[in-house]
Enzyme design. Structure first.
Site, PDB file in Angstrom:
ATOM      1  N   LYS A 169       0.854  -1.201   0.000  1.00 24.42           N
ATOM      2  CA  LYS A 169       0.000   0.000   0.000  1.00 24.42           C
ATOM      3  C   LYS A 169       0.885   1.244   0.000  1.00 24.42           C
ATOM      4  O   LYS A 169       1.502   1.572   0.999  1.00 24.42           O
ATOM      5  CB  LYS A 169      -0.929   0.028   1.221  1.00 24.42           C
ATOM      6  CG  LYS A 169      -2.038   1.067   1.037  1.00 24.42           C
ATOM      7  CD  LYS A 169      -2.662   1.535   2.321  1.00 24.42           C
ATOM      8  CE  LYS A 169      -1.871   2.584   3.027  1.00 24.42           C
ATOM      9  NZ  LYS A 169      -1.641   3.826   2.258  1.00 24.42           N
ATOM     10  N   GLU A 242       9.781   1.099  10.552  1.00 26.92           N
ATOM     11  CA  GLU A 242      10.842   2.054  10.169  1.00 26.92           C
ATOM     12  C   GLU A 242      10.214   3.429  10.274  1.00 26.92           C
ATOM     13  O   GLU A 242       9.424   3.822   9.423  1.00 26.92           O
ATOM     14  CB  GLU A 242      11.286   1.804   8.731  1.00 26.92           C
ATOM     15  CG  GLU A 242      11.793   0.401   8.439  1.00 26.92           C
ATOM     16  CD  GLU A 242      11.883   0.138   6.926  1.00 26.92           C
ATOM     17  OE1 GLU A 242      12.169   1.055   6.155  1.00 26.92           O
ATOM     18  OE2 GLU A 242      11.638  -0.998   6.527  1.00 26.92           O
ATOM     19  N   CYS A 276      14.328   9.994   5.963  1.00 24.42           N
ATOM     20  CA  CYS A 276      14.270   9.648   7.389  1.00 24.42           C
ATOM     21  C   CYS A 276      15.650   9.769   8.028  1.00 24.42           C
ATOM     22  O   CYS A 276      15.765  10.165   9.183  1.00 24.42           O
ATOM     23  CB  CYS A 276      13.719   8.238   7.556  1.00 24.42           C
ATOM     24  SG  CYS A 276      14.576   7.029   6.558  1.00 24.42           S
ATOM     25  N   GLU A 372      10.966  16.275  14.425  1.00 23.46           N
ATOM     26  CA  GLU A 372      11.386  15.813  13.098  1.00 23.46           C
ATOM     27  C   GLU A 372      10.762  16.749  12.070  1.00 23.46           C
ATOM     28  O   GLU A 372       9.594  16.599  11.701  1.00 23.46           O
ATOM     29  CB  GLU A 372      10.925  14.375  12.822  1.00 23.46           C
ATOM     30  CG  GLU A 372      11.467  13.870  11.507  1.00 23.46           C
ATOM     31  CD  GLU A 372      10.786  12.617  10.957  1.00 23.46           C
ATOM     32  OE1 GLU A 372       9.604  12.388  11.241  1.00 23.46           O
ATOM     33  OE2 GLU A 372      11.458  11.881  10.213  1.00 23.46           O
TER      34      GLU A 372
HETATM   35  P1  NAD Z   1       2.724   8.502   7.516  1.00 20.57           P
HETATM   36  O1  NAD Z   1       2.965   7.783   8.788  1.00 20.57           O
HETATM   37  O2  NAD Z   1       1.743   9.617   7.524  1.00 20.57           O
HETATM   38  O3  NAD Z   1       2.215   7.508   6.388  1.00 20.57           O
HETATM   39  C1  NAD Z   1       2.939   6.362   6.018  1.00 20.57           C
HETATM   40  C2  NAD Z   1       1.994   5.331   5.427  1.00 20.57           C
HETATM   41  O4  NAD Z   1       1.096   4.880   6.455  1.00 20.57           O
HETATM   42  C3  NAD Z   1       1.104   5.848   4.290  1.00 20.57           C
HETATM   43  O5  NAD Z   1       0.997   4.836   3.316  1.00 20.57           O
HETATM   44  C4  NAD Z   1      -0.225   6.070   4.999  1.00 20.57           C
HETATM   45  O6  NAD Z   1      -1.336   6.028   4.128  1.00 20.57           O
HETATM   46  C5  NAD Z   1      -0.235   4.912   5.961  1.00 20.57           C
HETATM   47  N1  NAD Z   1      -1.141   5.067   7.116  1.00 20.57           N
HETATM   48  C6  NAD Z   1      -1.784   6.182   7.544  1.00 20.57           C
HETATM   49  N2  NAD Z   1      -2.513   5.893   8.648  1.00 20.57           N
HETATM   50  C7  NAD Z   1      -2.327   4.572   8.913  1.00 20.57           C
HETATM   51  C8  NAD Z   1      -2.792   3.695   9.931  1.00 20.57           C
HETATM   52  N3  NAD Z   1      -3.607   4.102  10.905  1.00 20.57           N
HETATM   53  N4  NAD Z   1      -2.372   2.428   9.899  1.00 20.57           N
HETATM   54  C9  NAD Z   1      -1.529   1.980   8.940  1.00 20.57           C
HETATM   55  N5  NAD Z   1      -1.057   2.760   7.944  1.00 20.57           N
HETATM   56  C10 NAD Z   1      -1.452   4.050   7.940  1.00 20.57           C
HETATM   57  O7  NAD Z   1       4.160   8.966   7.002  1.00 20.57           O
HETATM   58  P2  NAD Z   1       4.501   9.899   5.750  1.00 20.57           P
HETATM   59  O8  NAD Z   1       4.169  11.301   6.148  1.00 20.57           O
HETATM   60  O9  NAD Z   1       3.912   9.306   4.521  1.00 20.57           O
HETATM   61  O10 NAD Z   1       6.091   9.713   5.650  1.00 20.57           O
HETATM   62  C11 NAD Z   1       7.028  10.478   6.323  1.00 20.57           C
HETATM   63  C12 NAD Z   1       7.540   9.754   7.546  1.00 20.57           C
HETATM   64  O11 NAD Z   1       8.119   8.508   7.186  1.00 20.57           O
HETATM   65  C13 NAD Z   1       8.640  10.512   8.263  1.00 20.57           C
HETATM   66  O12 NAD Z   1       8.406  10.479   9.651  1.00 20.57           O
HETATM   67  C14 NAD Z   1       9.900   9.711   7.925  1.00 20.57           C
HETATM   68  O13 NAD Z   1      10.950   9.840   8.844  1.00 20.57           O
HETATM   69  C15 NAD Z   1       9.360   8.335   7.866  1.00 20.57           C
HETATM   70  N6  NAD Z   1      10.266   7.452   7.139  1.00 20.57           N
HETATM   71  C16 NAD Z   1      11.020   6.545   7.830  1.00 20.57           C
HETATM   72  C17 NAD Z   1      11.928   5.720   7.176  1.00 20.57           C
HETATM   73  C18 NAD Z   1      12.789   4.732   7.917  1.00 20.57           C
HETATM   74  O14 NAD Z   1      13.424   3.917   7.285  1.00 20.57           O
HETATM   75  N7  NAD Z   1      12.833   4.785   9.235  1.00 20.57           N
HETATM   76  C19 NAD Z   1      12.062   5.828   5.784  1.00 20.57           C
HETATM   77  C20 NAD Z   1      11.286   6.765   5.113  1.00 20.57           C
HETATM   78  C21 NAD Z   1      10.397   7.566   5.796  1.00 20.57           C
END
Ligand code: NAD
Length: 468
Positions: A169, A242, A276, A372
């Site tokens: 997804k 992650e 990230c 962040e």
């Molecule tokens: P987000 O948490 O808003 O969304 C991530 C994903 O989760 C999306 O596909 C979203 O639709 C889905 N999602 C939303 N609500 C959900 C729920 N209740 N249950 C399950 N899935 C749900 O994050 P974002 O804004 O898309 O991405 C940015 C974040 O990702 C930053 O905090 C960044 O640091 C992190 N990130 C971490 C890594 C790592 O390797 N640690 C890598 C890339 C990005």
């Protein structure tokens, strides 16, 4: 964009009952339409994955490896089209999209070269004890918007090699390159083994709480990660989380500021600060503080920011309106709590543009330092004492990456051992390759992506203990 994007469910490319507009962040207007899956389609995807997984788990490792290698070749052959869609929806320059597709390809090839041998830990007259790694079942792979395809590389090849099926997804603002990937690989993959569904940010919890899912491989924010973990608690699904980071870089007094500035700059502003593990706060020894700030300021002023499809552009827009609005707020905080020496928003360009922004003399309690910010803004904080720098680096709840910069490797190495993070780089940051695990410390997540440890996280460790 005229292309009709489709969901991939049980080996069939299908439309959704509803569609959402996908915005091109370089212009701030829709450029394509994306089908979104219904709850029934999500359920159909999970059911088909369960059936496909049973047959897949019976195949040999060599058979799985052949499929992965074929996928890598096919993706590589379609890299240009994938890269263009990725740039259109994500905003990153075409060269960065090409790198991201090549990372996905190299991750697939890396995992295709791995094995999961049975390990004998004891074998004597009394007993034989073996460890083997069995598939878990169906994996929900949930992806954020910063590296839509690269992060598929963290999940898909390891899950498949280990004998699992997947539901992928993507994020609601960057689903198209992942749907296109589904179209590209569909003919090669047994029906149901890889399903791709898009949503309007509303299917995540239905997916993570679905009883047909055995493991959740989630990449996203720490806030959503908490929800995922509590959803997984009901039936104790396996999780890899992650999550967010706020990576510190500690720059010692023996560096040559001119020499390290370009690498440090790249480490903070690659992907327009939306990584990230990018440098989000730099602790700089006071002896070289002014000179390093001035070098970084010059680099920020010279940086070419613009539409990722334009020749020579190094930094694209921020990916979406919500993140752009956050960045604008952080810019206001930056001028309130510190002094901006380069950068700021580009309101004249249309789209979601913020120039690489350097901030000096920042109040260390500022939200720009402790949160962040995920924006192209780098706060620099002077220090005089290494212990103090280490304490500050470790003071936040995040623990993804960190780096130490010094011309004395022994000194940097000793300091690196005191930093709480999954990865500590020396004289670099952001160096990621599929063979090196990416562990998360503290509230930056749970588990490991990539590397052999990442592969094992898609398996159930099983002991066979035989009495002789
Ligand atoms: P987000 O948490 O808003 O969304 C991530 C994903 O989760 C999306 O596909 C979203 O639709 C889905 N999602 C939303 N609500 C959900 C729920 N209740 N249950 C399950 N899935 C749900 O994050 P974002 O804004 O898309 O991405 C940015 C974040 O990702 C930053 O905090 C960044 O640091 C992190 N990130 C971490 C890594 C790592 O390797 N640690 C890598 C890339 C990005």
């Amino acid at each position: 964009m005229q292309h009709q994007f489709k969901l991939l469910i049980n080996g069939v490319l299908v439309d959704g009952d509803e569609h959402i507009d996908i915005i091109d962040p370089a212009v701030g207007r829709p450029f394509a339409s994306c089908p979104i899956a219904s709850l029934d389609q999500l359920d159909a995807a999970v059911q088909s994955a369960r059936i496909a997984q049973r047959a897949w788990a019976e195949t040999s490792l060599d058979h799985r490896r052949q499929l992965l290698l074929a996928l890598a070749d096919k993706i590589e052959a379609n890299a240009e089209q994938l890269g263009l869609v990725l740039t259109s929806e994500q905003g990153k320059p075409l060269a960065d999209s090409a790198w991201e597709v090549s990372f996905l390809v190299s991750a697939i090839r890396y995992f295709a070269s791995q094995t999961l041998p049975i390990e004998v830990i004891e074998d004597n007259e009394v007993r034989r004890v073996e460890l083997d790694h069995r598939p878990l079942g169906v994996v929900a792979a949930i992806i954020p918007w910063n590296f839509p395809l690269g992060l598929v590389g963290n999940k898909l090849p390891a899950a498949l090699l280990a004998g699992n099926a997947l539901i992928i997804k993507p994020a609601p603002t960057t689903p198209l390159s992942t749907l296109l990937l589904g179209e590209i690989i569909n003919e090669l993959v047994p029906p149901g083994l890889v399903n791709i569904i898009a949503d309007n940010n509303d299917l995540g919890s239905a997916l993570t709480s679905h009883p047909g899912i055995d493991k959740i491989a989630f990449t996203g924010s720490t806030a959503t990660g908490r929800k995922v973990m509590s959803s997984a608690a009901t039936d104790l699904k396996r999780v890899t989380l992650e999550l967010g980071g706020n990576d510190p870089a500690i720059i010692l007094d023996d560096v040559d500021p001119k020499k390290i500035a370009p690498d440090l700059f790249f480490s903070a502003f690659a992907n327009t600060g939306q990584v990230c593990v990018s440098v989000k706060r730099a602790y700089v020894h006071e002896r070289i503080y002014d000179e390093l700030v001035s070098e970084l300021t010059s680099l920020a002023q010279a940086a070419k920011v613009g539409d990722g499809r334009e020749e020579g552009v190094k930094f694209g827009p921020i990916q979406n309106a919500a993140q752009y609005n956050k960045a604008i707020q952080y810019l206001e905080i930056a001028s309130r709590d510190g002094k901006i020496t380069a950068g700021g928003a580009m309101y004249d360009r249309g789209g979601y543009f913020v120039r690489p922004t350097i901030v000096r003399d920042i109040d260390e309690k500022s939200p720009l330092v402790v949160e962040e910010q995920f924006s192209p803004i780098l706060p620099l904080i002077p220090f005089s004492d290494e212990d103090e720098a280490v304490a500050k680096a470790n003071a936040l709840p995040y623990g993804l990456g960190a780096s130490v910069w010094s011309s004395d490797l022994d000194r940097a190495y000793a300091l690196s051992k005191r930093i709480q993070a999954g990865t500590v780089w020396i004289n670099q940051h952001l160096a990621l390759t599929p063979n090196v695990p990416v562990p998360a410390a503290k509230q930056s997540g749970i588990g490991v992506a990539l590397g052999l440890d990442g592969l094992k996280s898609y398996t159930q460790l099983t002991v066979t203990n035989i009495k002789k």
